[in-house]
Design an enzyme around this catalytic site. Structure first.
Site, mmCIF file in Angstrom:
data_model
loop_
_atom_site.group_PDB
_atom_site.id
_atom_site.type_symbol
_atom_site.label_atom_id
_atom_site.label_comp_id
_atom_site.label_asym_id
_atom_site.label_seq_id
_atom_site.Cartn_x
_atom_site.Cartn_y
_atom_site.Cartn_z
ATOM 1 N N GLN A 1 0.830 -1.196 0.000
ATOM 2 C CA GLN A 1 0.000 0.000 0.000
ATOM 3 C C GLN A 1 0.871 1.255 0.000
ATOM 4 O OE1 GLN A 1 -3.200 0.041 2.810
ATOM 5 N NE2 GLN A 1 -3.921 2.008 2.092
ATOM 6 N N PHE A 2 1.177 1.743 -1.206
ATOM 7 C CA PHE A 2 2.027 2.927 -1.335
ATOM 8 C C PHE A 2 1.374 4.165 -0.735
ATOM 9 C CE2 PHE A 2 -0.628 3.645 -5.009
ATOM 10 C CZ PHE A 2 -0.644 5.028 -5.173
ATOM 11 N N THR A 3 0.050 4.158 -0.578
ATOM 12 C CA THR A 3 -0.632 5.339 -0.052
ATOM 13 C C THR A 3 -0.282 5.623 1.400
ATOM 14 O OG1 THR A 3 -2.622 4.087 0.509
ATOM 15 C CG2 THR A 3 -2.550 5.130 -1.678
#
Length: 149
Positions: free
Chosen positions: A78-80
């Site tokens: 999850q790059f967010t």
């Protein structure tokens, strides 16, 4: 490297109507890789997470780890987690690692958890995923390999 760790009674990841990963009792780990992260960060978080004492013992105290209870782990990239909203309303992702670098370190994290004796399910890297979970507690822990929080 950052992680959101949730104690779950079950969790799964679906991509295009196909379930690609699922666990029962254990931990759902949303994992973000930042610029400059290394294998040392991935190994640190893997060891920290599988040894977190966030499962209840017979006295109902959080005193047992994932390893102690024989739980499973579901790792979802999850790059967010590196979204920065300090300057406005739309997140900027300048501090997130490039996809190839992030995927390599995500794989290091998974392999380290497996080497520590944990059964690991995964999402699908760089894909739109639907994540379902039953948070047990609820218990949610935030971790950062640079110990920023």
């Amino acid at each position: 490297m950052r992680a959101v760790v949730q104690r779950v009674s079950e969790a799964s990841v679906t991509v295009a109507d196909t379930k690609v990963g699922a666990i029962t009792t254990g931990l759902l780990v949303l994992l973000g890789v930042g610029k400059g992260d290394t294998e040392a960060d991935a190994n640190y978080l893997a060891e920290k997470i599988v040894n977190l004492r966030i499962f209840e013992d017979e006295a109902e105290k959080m005193n047992l780890s994932l390893l102690d209870v024989g739980g499973q782990l579901l790792a979802v990239s999850q790059f967010t987690l590196y979204g920065d909203v300090r300057k406005g309303r739309r997140p900027g992702f300048d501090q997130a690692a490039a996809p190839a670098e992030a995927e390599a370190l995500y794989e290091v994290f998974i392999k380290r958890c497996q080497a520590l004796g944990v059964t690991v399910g995964t999402g699908q890297f760089q894909t739109h995923m639907m994540v379902s979970l039953v948070n047990d507690g609820p218990v949610t822990i935030l971790l950062d390999s640079q110990k920023q929080f």
